[in-house]
Design an enzyme around this catalytic site. Sequence first.
Site, PDB file in Angstrom:
ATOM      1  N   ASP A  99       0.790  -1.239   0.000  1.00 27.48           N
ATOM      2  CA  ASP A  99       0.000   0.000   0.000  1.00 27.48           C
ATOM      3  C   ASP A  99       0.815   1.278   0.000  1.00 27.48           C
ATOM      4  OD1 ASP A  99       1.105   0.018   2.503  1.00 27.48           O
ATOM      5  OD2 ASP A  99      -0.766  -0.210   3.602  1.00 27.48           O
ATOM      6  N   GLU A 121      -0.033  -9.083  -1.040  1.00 24.15           N
ATOM      7  CA  GLU A 121      -0.706  -8.498   0.133  1.00 24.15           C
ATOM      8  C   GLU A 121      -1.882  -7.621  -0.321  1.00 24.15           C
ATOM      9  OE1 GLU A 121       0.597  -5.403   3.122  1.00 24.15           O
ATOM     10  OE2 GLU A 121       1.357  -7.148   4.168  1.00 24.15           O
ATOM     11  N   GLU A 135      -2.327   5.158   2.520  1.00 22.83           N
ATOM     12  CA  GLU A 135      -2.204   3.729   2.207  1.00 22.83           C
ATOM     13  C   GLU A 135      -3.527   3.063   1.805  1.00 22.83           C
ATOM     14  OE1 GLU A 135      -0.823   5.169   4.884  1.00 22.83           O
ATOM     15  OE2 GLU A 135       1.337   4.881   4.623  1.00 22.83           O
ATOM     16  N   HIS A 215       5.342   5.552  12.855  1.00 26.76           N
ATOM     17  CA  HIS A 215       5.649   6.430  11.716  1.00 26.76           C
ATOM     18  C   HIS A 215       4.435   6.931  10.952  1.00 26.76           C
ATOM     19  CE1 HIS A 215       4.609   3.477   8.615  1.00 26.76           C
ATOM     20  NE2 HIS A 215       5.099   2.576   9.429  1.00 26.76           N
ATOM     21  N   ARG A 217       1.574   8.561   8.929  1.00 25.63           N
ATOM     22  CA  ARG A 217       1.359   9.977   8.583  1.00 25.63           C
ATOM     23  C   ARG A 217       0.219  10.596   9.382  1.00 25.63           C
ATOM     24  NH1 ARG A 217       4.421   9.418   4.177  1.00 25.63           N
ATOM     25  NH2 ARG A 217       4.983  11.275   2.980  1.00 25.63           N
ATOM     26  N   HIS A 247      12.096   5.851  13.506  1.00 29.21           N
ATOM     27  CA  HIS A 247      11.964   5.943  12.039  1.00 29.21           C
ATOM     28  C   HIS A 247      12.646   7.216  11.547  1.00 29.21           C
ATOM     29  CE1 HIS A 247       9.970   6.195   8.128  1.00 29.21           C
ATOM     30  NE2 HIS A 247       9.486   4.972   8.307  1.00 29.21           N
TER      31      HIS A 247
HETATM   32  C1  UD1 Z   1       6.519   5.099   3.923  1.00 38.30           C
HETATM   33  C2  UD1 Z   1       5.182   4.708   3.321  1.00 38.30           C
HETATM   34  C3  UD1 Z   1       4.317   4.002   4.361  1.00 38.30           C
HETATM   35  C4  UD1 Z   1       5.077   2.837   4.985  1.00 38.30           C
HETATM   36  C5  UD1 Z   1       6.390   3.343   5.547  1.00 38.30           C
HETATM   37  C6  UD1 Z   1       7.204   2.201   6.086  1.00 38.30           C
HETATM   38  C7  UD1 Z   1       4.071   6.077   1.639  1.00 38.30           C
HETATM   39  C8  UD1 Z   1       3.325   7.320   1.354  1.00 38.30           C
HETATM   40  N1  UD1 Z   1       4.470   5.899   2.893  1.00 38.30           N
HETATM   41  O1  UD1 Z   1       6.308   6.107   4.910  1.00 38.30           O
HETATM   42  O2  UD1 Z   1       3.149   3.500   3.741  1.00 38.30           O
HETATM   43  O3  UD1 Z   1       4.287   2.278   6.005  1.00 38.30           O
HETATM   44  O4  UD1 Z   1       7.148   3.969   4.496  1.00 38.30           O
HETATM   45  O5  UD1 Z   1       8.258   2.657   6.878  1.00 38.30           O
HETATM   46  O6  UD1 Z   1       4.323   5.312   0.749  1.00 38.30           O
HETATM   47  N2  UD1 Z   1      13.825   8.607   5.279  1.00 38.30           N
HETATM   48  C9  UD1 Z   1      15.225   8.525   5.311  1.00 38.30           C
HETATM   49  N3  UD1 Z   1      15.795   7.300   5.053  1.00 38.30           N
HETATM   50  C10 UD1 Z   1      15.082   6.174   4.795  1.00 38.30           C
HETATM   51  C11 UD1 Z   1      13.678   6.271   4.791  1.00 38.30           C
HETATM   52  C12 UD1 Z   1      13.066   7.503   5.022  1.00 38.30           C
HETATM   53  O7  UD1 Z   1      15.906   9.501   5.538  1.00 38.30           O
HETATM   54  O8  UD1 Z   1      15.677   5.118   4.577  1.00 38.30           O
HETATM   55  C13 UD1 Z   1      13.196   9.936   5.519  1.00 38.30           C
HETATM   56  C14 UD1 Z   1      13.378  10.885   4.332  1.00 38.30           C
HETATM   57  O9  UD1 Z   1      13.496  12.190   4.818  1.00 38.30           O
HETATM   58  C15 UD1 Z   1      12.055  10.715   3.568  1.00 38.30           C
HETATM   59  C16 UD1 Z   1      11.098  10.576   4.729  1.00 38.30           C
HETATM   60  O10 UD1 Z   1      11.785   9.773   5.684  1.00 38.30           O
HETATM   61  O11 UD1 Z   1      11.750  11.802   2.717  1.00 38.30           O
HETATM   62  C17 UD1 Z   1       9.745  10.016   4.408  1.00 38.30           C
HETATM   63  O12 UD1 Z   1       9.818   8.808   3.665  1.00 38.30           O
HETATM   64  P1  UD1 Z   1       8.488   8.290   2.919  1.00 38.30           P
HETATM   65  O13 UD1 Z   1       8.779   6.976   2.288  1.00 38.30           O
HETATM   66  O14 UD1 Z   1       7.936   9.352   2.034  1.00 38.30           O
HETATM   67  O15 UD1 Z   1       7.448   8.130   4.098  1.00 38.30           O
HETATM   68  P2  UD1 Z   1       7.446   7.127   5.316  1.00 38.30           P
HETATM   69  O16 UD1 Z   1       6.921   7.875   6.478  1.00 38.30           O
HETATM   70  O17 UD1 Z   1       8.751   6.460   5.426  1.00 38.30           O
HETATM   71  N1  UDP Z   2      11.600  -3.227  11.271  1.00 38.77           N
HETATM   72  C1  UDP Z   2      12.991  -3.268  11.136  1.00 38.77           C
HETATM   73  N2  UDP Z   2      13.746  -2.405  11.890  1.00 38.77           N
HETATM   74  C2  UDP Z   2      13.204  -1.507  12.750  1.00 38.77           C
HETATM   75  C3  UDP Z   2      11.779  -1.443  12.858  1.00 38.77           C
HETATM   76  C4  UDP Z   2      11.013  -2.324  12.093  1.00 38.77           C
HETATM   77  O1  UDP Z   2      13.523  -4.073  10.368  1.00 38.77           O
HETATM   78  O2  UDP Z   2      13.953  -0.759  13.402  1.00 38.77           O
HETATM   79  C5  UDP Z   2      10.787  -4.140  10.443  1.00 38.77           C
HETATM   80  C6  UDP Z   2       9.711  -4.916  11.165  1.00 38.77           C
HETATM   81  O3  UDP Z   2      10.201  -6.158  11.600  1.00 38.77           O
HETATM   82  C7  UDP Z   2       8.620  -5.045  10.108  1.00 38.77           C
HETATM   83  C8  UDP Z   2       8.808  -3.842   9.210  1.00 38.77           C
HETATM   84  O4  UDP Z   2      10.089  -3.309   9.524  1.00 38.77           O
HETATM   85  O5  UDP Z   2       8.822  -6.201   9.294  1.00 38.77           O
HETATM   86  C9  UDP Z   2       7.747  -2.808   9.449  1.00 38.77           C
HETATM   87  O6  UDP Z   2       8.073  -1.644   8.757  1.00 38.77           O
HETATM   88  P1  UDP Z   2       7.390  -0.243   9.043  1.00 38.77           P
HETATM   89  O7  UDP Z   2       6.843  -0.226  10.424  1.00 38.77           O
HETATM   90  O8  UDP Z   2       8.371   0.792   8.658  1.00 38.77           O
HETATM   91  O9  UDP Z   2       6.233  -0.176   7.960  1.00 38.77           O
HETATM   92  P2  UDP Z   2       4.723  -0.755   7.905  1.00 38.77           P
HETATM   93  O10 UDP Z   2       4.775  -2.213   8.156  1.00 38.77           O
HETATM   94  O11 UDP Z   2       3.930  -0.004   8.923  1.00 38.77           O
HETATM   95  O12 UDP Z   2       4.293  -0.411   6.528  1.00 38.77           O
END
Ligand code: UD1
Ligand code: UDP
Length: 381
Positions: A99, A121, A135, A215, A217, A247
């Site tokens: 999602d 999924e 999502e 994390h 939104r 996160h």
């Molecule tokens: C995203 C997904 C969310 C998912 C989550 C898992 C969307 C809109 N959101 O949210 O569905 O549950 O990932 O974690 O698709 N960043 C870093 N390094 C990283 C990752 C993120 O610096 O490795 C920072 C960056 O500033 C980036 C920000 O986090 O711009 C947001 O990342 P983004 O993927 O847009 O949103 P998430 O909150 O991570």
């Molecule tokens: N996870 C990880 N390291 C962390 C926190 C979570 O590897 O520090 C793993 C966790 O085991 C799970 C996945 O990340 O499989 C969940 O990711 P996240 O919560 O970012 O996204 P969501 O599942 O909510 O989309």
Amino acid sequence: MKKKKILLAFGTRPEAIKMAPLALALEKMGDRFETRICLTAQHREMLDQVMDFFDLKPHYDLNLMKPGQNLYALTAAIITGMKPVLEDFKPDYVLVHGDTTTSMAAAVAAFYAGCKIGHVEAGLRTFNKWAPFPEEMNRSLTGKLSDVHFAPTTTSKNNLCNENIAEEQIIVTGNTVIDALNIGLDIVEKKDLSSIKLLNKKFLFDKPMILVTGHRRENHGEGFLHICAALKQIAQNEYVDIIYPVHLNPNVQKPVYDMLSGIENIHLITPQPYEAFIWLMNKASIIITDSGGVQEEAPSLGKPVLVMRDTTERPEAVEAGTVILVGTDTDTIVRETIDLLHNKDRYHKMASVHNPYGDGKACERIVQYLLDANNESNSTH
Ligand code: UD1
Ligand code: UDP
């Protein structure tokens, strides 16, 4: 026999974890499939941690992550970035997961290229367009574009049937997160991993430990302030430790580090590599999270989960009794956590639930479908 060309497109940590066992299973069958991985790299460090752990190499890496990125630019960049990849590889199937913005935008790009789309999924729904945001819509739109839906449970299958998707296009597989967890736990048991050695050096694990992640939104802003206030109150009980891998989203980093730094029994750490995180889950007494994947993994490890959301697209674990929705109300989070720490009967009931998300053979079922499927292209492109 002509090999089927399969492109797995993903970009965030949870997609990578849940697609990794599928990529490994397809790569093992090199005589039947030509498999390629395209990373959008919507995440970077958090994605690379997973690729490294599962020893996966991408064939294409769009390298799109920008600090503090917004949904408009990210969506446009993914659709545009996928075009040359799809033109180069010409896949029979594009497999997307779940999602995220990557799932939805990669599915749009695959549709434009006339490829068949498999949604891993598929079918989870809250029926609330705004939660989880974006999502719920990402998953629904991806479903609308998909030719085959790999639904993790019968509940998700029924959601798709209610949207008039033909039953023969839906395969109930279980969730690939359990396949990933089994691989991960096996490696953790057999190997002396440096990430785990580091944790063992850093922490004593001599008190009940609460593991926290968050994390979403819709929790940014007010929600995170309430969550941090709750963790601060819980930490006033010196007999617990809180470990919180924070996160990397700046909307999470700022409130968490502003409000929770310097408290002796709250340990803010960087996002953990997958193997270290599942090891920490095993060490935890209680998990407090808004994560989707963690809700699915925790029942397998016998850990009660308090979910900081008002609604979930994963009702199975709530119904089974291992997950409680606590929202982001400070008092509710504190009350439920303290109660669970003291009420042994309630704790054991929650901890001894059977995992409703699968038997670890989801990838086998997806691969079998792809082996049996006919290879005709979707369109005249
Ligand atoms: C995203 C997904 C969310 C998912 C989550 C898992 C969307 C809109 N959101 O949210 O569905 O549950 O990932 O974690 O698709 N960043 C870093 N390094 C990283 C990752 C993120 O610096 O490795 C920072 C960056 O500033 C980036 C920000 O986090 O711009 C947001 O990342 P983004 O993927 O847009 O949103 P998430 O909150 O991570
Ligand atoms: N996870 C990880 N390291 C962390 C926190 C979570 O590897 O520090 C793993 C966790 O085991 C799970 C996945 O990340 O499989 C969940 O990711 P996240 O919560 O970012 O996204 P969501 O599942 O909510 O989309």
